[in-house]
Design a protein around this motif. Structure first.
Motif, mmCIF file in Angstrom:
data_model
loop_
_atom_site.group_PDB
_atom_site.id
_atom_site.type_symbol
_atom_site.label_atom_id
_atom_site.label_comp_id
_atom_site.label_asym_id
_atom_site.label_seq_id
_atom_site.Cartn_x
_atom_site.Cartn_y
_atom_site.Cartn_z
ATOM 1 N N LYS A 88 0.801 -1.232 -0.240
ATOM 2 C CA LYS A 88 -0.053 -0.057 -0.025
ATOM 3 C C LYS A 88 0.876 1.273 0.059
ATOM 4 O O LYS A 88 1.740 1.361 1.013
ATOM 5 C CB LYS A 88 -0.914 0.098 1.470
ATOM 6 N N LEU A 90 1.985 5.036 0.150
ATOM 7 C CA LEU A 90 1.611 6.340 0.821
ATOM 8 C C LEU A 90 1.493 7.515 -0.406
ATOM 9 O O LEU A 90 2.809 7.445 -1.171
ATOM 10 C CB LEU A 90 2.530 6.686 1.918
ATOM 11 N N ALA A 93 5.258 9.553 -1.606
ATOM 12 C CA ALA A 93 6.305 8.849 -0.724
ATOM 13 C C ALA A 93 6.983 8.165 -1.829
ATOM 14 O O ALA A 93 6.488 7.644 -2.798
ATOM 15 C CB ALA A 93 5.609 8.026 0.304
#
Length: 190
Positions: A88, A90, A93
């Protein structure tokens, strides 16, 4: 191949709009700086001489990292306990994946994670990965500063052939890393 520049396929860059080429060049440059910063921080965390960690990556003559950047419409999965799990992301990022070289260099203190790119069936996205490879003429093996009589080398030391052998093999999990491990009775020098 993004660096060194002489190893690029120039016709690929020439097909891109000039403004995008300039953006890519800037991006390449900033990722190289980020990579050197991360190498310095990892050296500090491992109590390694910074020159020792940089020596495996940087072509001293040009201060360039050997790097490549594939672009794909893909997701990323990691293998944990034999099960592939989606990563997953961010927003805004970077994902930093320490590869087999860092596991070898750190003598197993850092662990490389098995990973793969996958097509994301629910969301369209473009992933740009940056691979930083050891310099072609370099030696790959546990750093001298992380091995001693109490912490024996877990991996073999090899010259030049690491990159050649790694990239010429069929992808098969962590098989190549296992081949680099010193087996009991292989007689590493003290």
């Amino acid at each position: 191949m993004t660096n060194p520049i002489h190893r690029r396929k120039p016709h690929l860059m020439l097909e891109l709009p000039s403004s995008f080429r300039l953006t890519l060049e800037s991006y390449f440059s900033e990722l190289q700086k980020l990579s050197m910063t991360l190498f310095g921080l990892m050296a500090e965390a491992l109590k390694m001489d910074k020159i020792e960690i940089e020596g495996i990556w940087v072509a001293i003559s040009k201060n360039e990292l050997l790097s490549s950047m594939p672009v794909a419409r893909a997701g990323l999965q990691i293998k944990k306990d034999g099960v592939w799990l989606p990563v997953k992301f961010l927003p805004d990022a970077f994902v930093v994946n320490l590869g087999d070289i860092m596991e070898i260099l750190s003598n197993g203190l850092y662990y490389s994670i098995e990973h793969r790119a996958t097509v994301n069936s629910t969301t369209e996205r473009i992933s740009i990965a940056m691979f930083i490879n050891p310099k072609i003429e370099g030696e790959v093996g546990p750093a001298l500063s992380v091995t001693n009589s109490k912490n024996r080398p877990l991996f073999k030391r090899v010259l030049q052939e690491y990159s050649r052998d790694f990239f010429s093999r069929k992808l098969n999990g962590k098989f190549f890393l296992e081949q680099m491990k010193i087996k009991t009775g292989q007689g590493q020098p003290n």
